[in-house]
Design a protein around this motif. Structure first.
Motif, mmCIF file in Angstrom:
data_model
loop_
_atom_site.group_PDB
_atom_site.id
_atom_site.type_symbol
_atom_site.label_atom_id
_atom_site.label_comp_id
_atom_site.label_asym_id
_atom_site.label_seq_id
_atom_site.Cartn_x
_atom_site.Cartn_y
_atom_site.Cartn_z
ATOM 1 N N UNK A 100 6.083 5.366 -3.258
ATOM 2 C CA UNK A 100 6.798 4.721 -2.163
ATOM 3 C C UNK A 100 5.792 3.918 -1.358
ATOM 4 N N UNK A 101 6.140 2.653 -1.092
ATOM 5 C CA UNK A 101 5.195 1.728 -0.472
ATOM 6 C C UNK A 101 5.637 1.293 0.913
ATOM 7 N N UNK A 102 4.640 0.930 1.714
ATOM 8 C CA UNK A 102 4.827 0.151 2.935
ATOM 9 C C UNK A 102 4.376 -1.254 2.576
ATOM 10 N N UNK A 103 5.076 -2.263 3.051
ATOM 11 C CA UNK A 103 4.604 -3.634 2.861
ATOM 12 C C UNK A 103 3.386 -3.834 3.761
ATOM 13 N N UNK A 116 0.867 -1.178 0.000
ATOM 14 C CA UNK A 116 0.000 0.000 0.000
ATOM 15 C C UNK A 116 0.904 1.227 0.000
ATOM 16 N N UNK A 117 0.492 2.243 -0.724
ATOM 17 C CA UNK A 117 1.265 3.481 -0.788
ATOM 18 C C UNK A 117 1.451 4.033 0.613
ATOM 19 N N UNK A 118 2.681 4.377 0.930
ATOM 20 C CA UNK A 118 2.996 4.919 2.254
ATOM 21 C C UNK A 118 2.504 6.359 2.339
ATOM 22 N N UNK A 119 1.658 6.667 3.320
ATOM 23 C CA UNK A 119 1.161 8.047 3.442
ATOM 24 C C UNK A 119 2.288 9.003 3.830
ATOM 25 N N UNK A 120 2.288 10.156 3.190
ATOM 26 C CA UNK A 120 3.260 11.203 3.533
ATOM 27 C C UNK A 120 4.699 10.857 3.232
ATOM 28 N N UNK A 139 6.268 11.044 0.261
ATOM 29 C CA UNK A 139 6.842 11.733 -0.889
ATOM 30 C C UNK A 139 6.512 11.111 -2.229
ATOM 31 N N UNK A 140 5.449 10.323 -2.315
ATOM 32 C CA UNK A 140 5.018 9.785 -3.602
ATOM 33 C C UNK A 140 4.464 10.921 -4.456
ATOM 34 N N UNK A 141 4.673 10.816 -5.784
ATOM 35 C CA UNK A 141 4.184 11.863 -6.689
ATOM 36 C C UNK A 141 3.536 11.244 -7.920
ATOM 37 N N UNK A 142 2.553 11.941 -8.457
ATOM 38 C CA UNK A 142 1.924 11.605 -9.722
ATOM 39 C C UNK A 142 1.813 12.918 -10.487
#
Length: 190
Positions: free
Chosen positions: A186-189, A30-34, A36-39
């Motif tokens: 950026x993901x969290x497992x 799941x996308x890690x909140x906060x 620094x992921x960008x689209x």
């Protein structure tokens, strides 16, 4: 199949052989909140390049690089938050001629099964649903495993296929049909 397993060593060897041939299951992320992921998107208006972003998008991924065909991707994109660094342009993007956020608040990209394309890259032949229209879009991406895995991807979207920039904005001399999309997730497992 008739196996005689009379010793613990024989049982262990048989189990080991069966496990070695068992299919590898994809890991869920799941996308890690906060984190620094960008689209982002990039296009031109009257020959001048401009970029924008979609803050607040959410990504779920199931992926194993050794078995990309078992993967899946689900990205939900809130359109009202689209930012391009120009408030007039941003309000135009939210209007009926572009994203029409009053009627279509989100876009969604889904893909099932990926393919390896060489040089540590993969392709997701998925479907983008935007403004009530669903069309195929391929996302090419690289994968960096680790304690916080990262997917870095690119795609091209033909805006007119989805009715984005209709009316007076349909002229591809003013705004090209093709829009470049880039993402770093950026993901969290799980």
């Amino acid at each position: 199949m008739n196996l005689k397993l009379t010793t613990p060593a024989a049982v262990a060897a048989a189990l080991s052989g069966m496990l070695a041939t068992a299919p590898v299951l994809a890991a869920d992320y799941a996308q890690a909140p906060g984190a620094g992921s960008i689209l982002v998107f990039a296009t031109k208006y009257d020959g001048e390049v401009f970029t924008g972003s979609f803050p607040g998008f959410a990504t779920k991924l199931s992926f194993d690089p050794a078995n990309p065909a078992a993967g899946s991707l689900d990205v939900v994109i809130p359109l009202a938050g689209a930012k391009s660094g120009n408030s007039d342009r941003d309000s135009t993007l939210q209007g009926a001629d572009f994203f029409n956020v009053g009627k279509f608040a989100t876009a969604r990209y889904t893909a099932k099964g990926f393919r390896a394309v060489g040089n540590d890259q993969f392709a997701a032949d998925g479907t983008l649903e935007l403004r009530g229209v669903s069309k195929p879009v391929t996302l090419t991406f690289t994968w960096k495993p680790g304690t916080q895995p990262v997917l870095t991807g690119k795609a091209t979207v033909k805006r007119l296929d989805f009715g984005v920039g209709g009316g007076d904005w349909a002229d591809t001399k003013t705004i090209p049909d093709e829009t470049a999309i880039s993402t770093i997730v950026k993901f969290d497992a799980k």
